[in-house]
Design a protein around this motif. Sequence first.
Motif, short mmCIF file in Angstrom:
data_model
loop_
_atom_site.label_atom_id
_atom_site.label_comp_id
_atom_site.label_asym_id
_atom_site.label_seq_id
_atom_site.Cartn_x
_atom_site.Cartn_y
_atom_site.Cartn_z
N ASP A 158 -2.07 9.30 2.50
CA ASP A 158 -0.65 9.62 2.30
C ASP A 158 0.19 8.35 2.22
O ASP A 158 1.20 8.32 1.51
CB ASP A 158 -0.15 10.51 3.44
N ALA A 159 -0.20 7.32 2.95
CA ALA A 159 0.56 6.06 2.93
C ALA A 159 0.49 5.41 1.55
O ALA A 159 1.51 4.96 1.01
CB ALA A 159 0.03 5.10 3.99
N TYR A 160 -0.71 5.36 0.97
CA TYR A 160 -0.85 4.82 -0.39
C TYR A 160 0.04 5.60 -1.36
O TYR A 160 0.76 5.00 -2.17
CB TYR A 160 -2.30 4.93 -0.86
N LYS A 161 -0.03 6.92 -1.27
CA LYS A 161 0.72 7.77 -2.19
C LYS A 161 2.22 7.63 -1.97
O LYS A 161 3.01 7.61 -2.93
CB LYS A 161 0.30 9.22 -2.02
N ARG A 162 2.63 7.52 -0.72
CA ARG A 162 4.07 7.42 -0.44
C ARG A 162 4.64 6.12 -0.98
O ARG A 162 5.77 6.08 -1.46
CB ARG A 162 4.31 7.54 1.06
N ILE A 163 3.88 5.04 -0.87
CA ILE A 163 4.31 3.75 -1.42
C ILE A 163 4.70 3.92 -2.88
O ILE A 163 5.76 3.46 -3.33
CB ILE A 163 3.21 2.68 -1.27
N VAL A 164 3.85 4.59 -3.61
CA VAL A 164 4.08 4.79 -5.05
C VAL A 164 5.20 5.81 -5.28
O VAL A 164 6.10 5.57 -6.09
CB VAL A 164 2.78 5.27 -5.73
N ASP A 165 5.14 6.93 -4.58
CA ASP A 165 6.11 8.01 -4.80
C ASP A 165 7.53 7.58 -4.52
O ASP A 165 8.48 8.11 -5.13
CB ASP A 165 5.75 9.23 -3.94
N GLU A 166 7.73 6.64 -3.60
CA GLU A 166 9.08 6.23 -3.23
C GLU A 166 9.56 5.00 -4.01
O GLU A 166 10.58 4.41 -3.68
CB GLU A 166 9.17 6.00 -1.72
N GLY A 167 8.80 4.64 -5.06
CA GLY A 167 9.28 3.61 -5.98
C GLY A 167 8.97 2.18 -5.62
O GLY A 167 9.52 1.25 -6.22
N HIS A 168 8.08 1.97 -4.65
CA HIS A 168 7.69 0.61 -4.31
C HIS A 168 6.56 0.16 -5.24
O HIS A 168 5.91 0.98 -5.90
CB HIS A 168 7.22 0.56 -2.85
N THR A 169 6.33 -1.13 -5.27
CA THR A 169 5.26 -1.67 -6.11
C THR A 169 3.97 -1.75 -5.32
O THR A 169 3.95 -2.26 -4.19
CB THR A 169 5.65 -3.06 -6.64
N LEU A 170 2.90 -1.25 -5.92
CA LEU A 170 1.59 -1.28 -5.29
C LEU A 170 0.78 -2.44 -5.85
O LEU A 170 0.46 -2.48 -7.04
CB LEU A 170 0.85 0.04 -5.55
N GLY A 171 0.50 -3.42 -4.99
CA GLY A 171 -0.28 -4.58 -5.40
C GLY A 171 -1.63 -4.60 -4.70
O GLY A 171 -1.89 -3.82 -3.78
N MET A 172 -2.49 -5.53 -5.12
CA MET A 172 -3.85 -5.62 -4.57
C MET A 172 -4.00 -6.88 -3.72
O MET A 172 -3.48 -7.94 -4.06
CB MET A 172 -4.87 -5.65 -5.72
N HIS A 173 -4.76 -6.73 -2.62
CA HIS A 173 -4.97 -7.86 -1.70
C HIS A 173 -6.45 -7.95 -1.30
O HIS A 173 -6.76 -8.39 -0.19
CB HIS A 173 -4.09 -7.69 -0.46
N SER A 174 -7.32 -7.49 -2.18
CA SER A 174 -8.78 -7.41 -1.99
C SER A 174 -9.13 -6.13 -1.27
O SER A 174 -8.34 -5.60 -0.47
CB SER A 174 -9.36 -8.61 -1.24
N TYR A 175 -10.32 -5.63 -1.54
CA TYR A 175 -10.76 -4.39 -0.90
C TYR A 175 -11.14 -4.64 0.55
O TYR A 175 -10.70 -3.95 1.46
CB TYR A 175 -11.95 -3.80 -1.65
N SER A 176 -11.97 -5.66 0.77
CA SER A 176 -12.53 -5.87 2.11
C SER A 176 -11.78 -6.87 2.96
O SER A 176 -11.84 -6.82 4.18
CB SER A 176 -13.98 -6.35 1.99
N HIS A 177 -11.08 -7.80 2.32
CA HIS A 177 -10.41 -8.90 3.01
C HIS A 177 -11.40 -9.76 3.80
O HIS A 177 -11.04 -10.40 4.79
CB HIS A 177 -9.31 -8.40 3.93
N LYS A 178 -12.65 -9.79 3.39
CA LYS A 178 -13.66 -10.64 4.02
C LYS A 178 -13.80 -11.91 3.19
O LYS A 178 -14.44 -11.92 2.14
CB LYS A 178 -14.99 -9.91 4.13
N TYR A 179 -13.21 -12.98 3.67
CA TYR A 179 -13.19 -14.22 2.91
C TYR A 179 -14.58 -14.67 2.46
O TYR A 179 -14.80 -15.06 1.31
CB TYR A 179 -12.57 -15.33 3.76
N ALA A 180 -15.51 -14.62 3.41
CA ALA A 180 -16.85 -15.13 3.13
C ALA A 180 -17.52 -14.38 1.99
O ALA A 180 -18.32 -14.95 1.24
CB ALA A 180 -17.72 -15.06 4.38
#
Length: 319
Positions: A158-180
């Motif tokens: 619901d949080a992902y969907k709400r970000i979009v539904d309320e007009g915010h921009t959805l960007g990417m920051h990597s799936y895992s965030h595991k630097y290595a």
Amino acid sequence: MLDRSRKNKVYSKKIKRLRRGIVITVVAACIIPTCICVILSVRYDRLNAKYKQSTADLEWYRQRYGSELSILSAVQPDTEAETDNVPDAEAGGFEQDYSDVDTSGALNPEDIEGTRYVYLTFDDGPSIYTEEILDILKENDVKATFFVCGKPDAKYVDAYKRIVDEGHTLGMHSYSHKYAEIYSSLDSFKEDFDKLRIFLYQTTGVWAKYYRFPGGSSNAVSKVDIKELEDFLEGTDATFYDWNISAKDDKAGNTKESIYANIVDNVPKFKHCIVLMHDAADKRSTVDALPDIIRDIKAMDDTVIVPITDNTLPVQHIK
């Protein structure tokens, strides 16, 4: 005979009442424990789901930041900490703060001499605070940009969907965030990027095209030349964004007041401000500072808060 008949009727009624009482008792003895079992089962399922979610969240933070002992052992006096700004590649590490990077080329594309544009961005979400952040943004009629990670847990859908539904921009920051893993090779980076992009599309219907490198484009962890990663992003019609103002909310000892000052005091220095904040379970102070940050930025002369769009000039640490 009449007396006997009456006695038999009375006896028969007593027997019926006794039988009825026995039946009711047996039924109650079956129903009550069953109801209790159902209630306990539902509560168990809920608690078990929360436990699994908490375990998953804990594992995610351990993978990113390391174990509790490693975090505690990493706490050094300020004089030593200042010399150690490189994330731990094995643990995932904290993102570096590059707010002092030269961003003189990041001028406002719309009107350099006119309106100041401020882009509030949140990394690492969604988290337990995403909904509250969205509430604050909604109350203040402000749109922001969320550079999210891949968290397939049902509680975050619901949080992902709400970000979009309320007009915010959805960007990417990597799936895992595991630097290595992400920065081990170009193929690993591509795999992680594609996994997140597809996941976000399946979840929200948005084909994301804005990216923020974990640790920023000038991180010291990547084994791959960032220029190669930039070329890959360009080939996928994606643009990466760093920042020129940091809340420094990923630093030990940050407070609501320090986060506020790190942002509001630096906004007047730029006509084009991309602000880095974090949306994570250990960033309560960021949430607390957000209303005051928004209020005082909006109070600045000829200044607006907007989300990142195709018309936004990127702030990029690498040249």
